[in-house]
Design a protein around this motif. Structure first.
Motif, PDB file in Angstrom:
ATOM      1  N   ALA A  78      -6.240  32.692  22.233  1.00 60.23           N
ATOM      2  CA  ALA A  78      -6.584  31.446  21.557  1.00 60.23           C
ATOM      3  C   ALA A  78      -5.623  31.224  20.400  1.00 60.23           C
ATOM      4  O   ALA A  78      -5.284  32.158  19.670  1.00 60.23           O
ATOM      5  N   THR A 126     -11.790  32.240  29.853  1.00 63.17           N
ATOM      6  CA  THR A 126     -13.074  31.861  29.254  1.00 63.17           C
ATOM      7  C   THR A 126     -13.316  32.617  27.954  1.00 63.17           C
ATOM      8  O   THR A 126     -13.871  32.069  26.993  1.00 63.17           O
ATOM      9  N   GLU A 175     -11.265  30.927  25.380  1.00 64.08           N
ATOM     10  CA  GLU A 175     -11.901  29.646  25.072  1.00 64.08           C
ATOM     11  C   GLU A 175     -13.106  29.842  24.159  1.00 64.08           C
ATOM     12  O   GLU A 175     -13.341  29.048  23.240  1.00 64.08           O
ATOM     13  N   TYR A 193      -8.895  21.847  22.382  1.00 62.53           N
ATOM     14  CA  TYR A 193     -10.125  21.416  21.717  1.00 62.53           C
ATOM     15  C   TYR A 193      -9.778  20.781  20.371  1.00 62.53           C
ATOM     16  O   TYR A 193      -8.743  21.090  19.779  1.00 62.53           O
ATOM     17  N   LEU A 245      -6.939  24.033  28.008  1.00 64.63           N
ATOM     18  CA  LEU A 245      -8.168  23.901  27.220  1.00 64.63           C
ATOM     19  C   LEU A 245      -7.960  23.507  25.759  1.00 64.63           C
ATOM     20  O   LEU A 245      -8.415  24.195  24.838  1.00 64.63           O
ATOM     21  N   LYS A 291     -13.939  19.263  23.738  1.00 70.04           N
ATOM     22  CA  LYS A 291     -12.695  19.398  24.487  1.00 70.04           C
ATOM     23  C   LYS A 291     -11.941  18.083  24.390  1.00 70.04           C
ATOM     24  O   LYS A 291     -12.508  17.007  24.555  1.00 70.04           O
TER      25      LYS A 291
END
Length: 205
Positions: A127, A192, A195, A14, A12, A32
């Protein structure tokens, strides 16, 4: 007792456009980047250690300080919108092509991604944020397909800078979201949650 967390995955990535007014940093156009394959961050120091000697031996040492960092980000491949964002390219011309030309602004960007780890059988996700970076222009390479498909990825490189925000962070390492069977019942839920931290940081709704 486990010795520490072992990294087991990356996902993921970004990006968002970076802007600063004094020490106030803002992000826009967050999205993304692509599907993540690999990432590495390489910091450098000024290598100037200040050593103090006493009794004919090294007694104290002040280590060299942080002087910069680079990154390498391997993804499946950029879509056109992400390519326009990270290189500051204009919208496609009437012929449908995006032009790499003198009008490109090549902005600073923020980068975020999720790291999966495991410790004593417990899986967690965190993260990681690079607050301010600039992507190098891409290397373009492709090979013809032979009997079997040769899965070809895209490696993006660039330079990491200190943020203009107070403190001048060049990397932000997030807390872990563990798969514990209650709050995060499975890996997808924990990933999630990590994210969501990235999306909140870059103001992505």
């Amino acid at each position: 007792m486990a010795a520490g967390k072992v990294t087991t995955g990356f996902s993921l990535p970004y990006v968002a456009k970076y802007a600063a007014s004094g020490s106030t940093v803002t992000y826009s156009s967050g999205q993304k980047l692509a599907r993540g394959v690999n990432v590495s961050i390489t910091p450098t120091t000024n290598n100037t250690e200040n050593n103090f000697y006493a009794d004919n031996a090294l007694a104290e040492s002040a280590p060299g300080g942080y002087s910069g960092a680079t990154f390498s980000l391997e993804v499946d491949g950029l879509k056109q919108a992400a390519e326009q964002l990270i290189y500051g390219l204009t919208a496609p011309a009437t012929d449908g092509f995006v032009n790499y030309d003198g009008n490109a602004l090549h902005p600073y960007c923020g980068i975020g991604f999720v790291v999966r780890q495991q410790e004593a059988g417990v899986v967690s996700f965190k993260a990681v944020i690079i607050p301010k970076a600039r992507f190098d222009y891409p290397t373009i390479a492709a090979a013809t397909q032979e009997q079997d498909i040769d899965w070809q990825t895209q490696t993006l490189t660039g330079t990491i800078f200190k943020s203009d925000a107070t403190g001048g962070a060049w990397l932000k390492d997030g807390a872990s979201f563990e798969v514990d069977g209650t709050t995060y019942a499975n890996e997808a839920a924990a990933e999630t949650a990590a994210e969501a931290k990235i999306k909140t940081f870059f103001n992505i709704t």
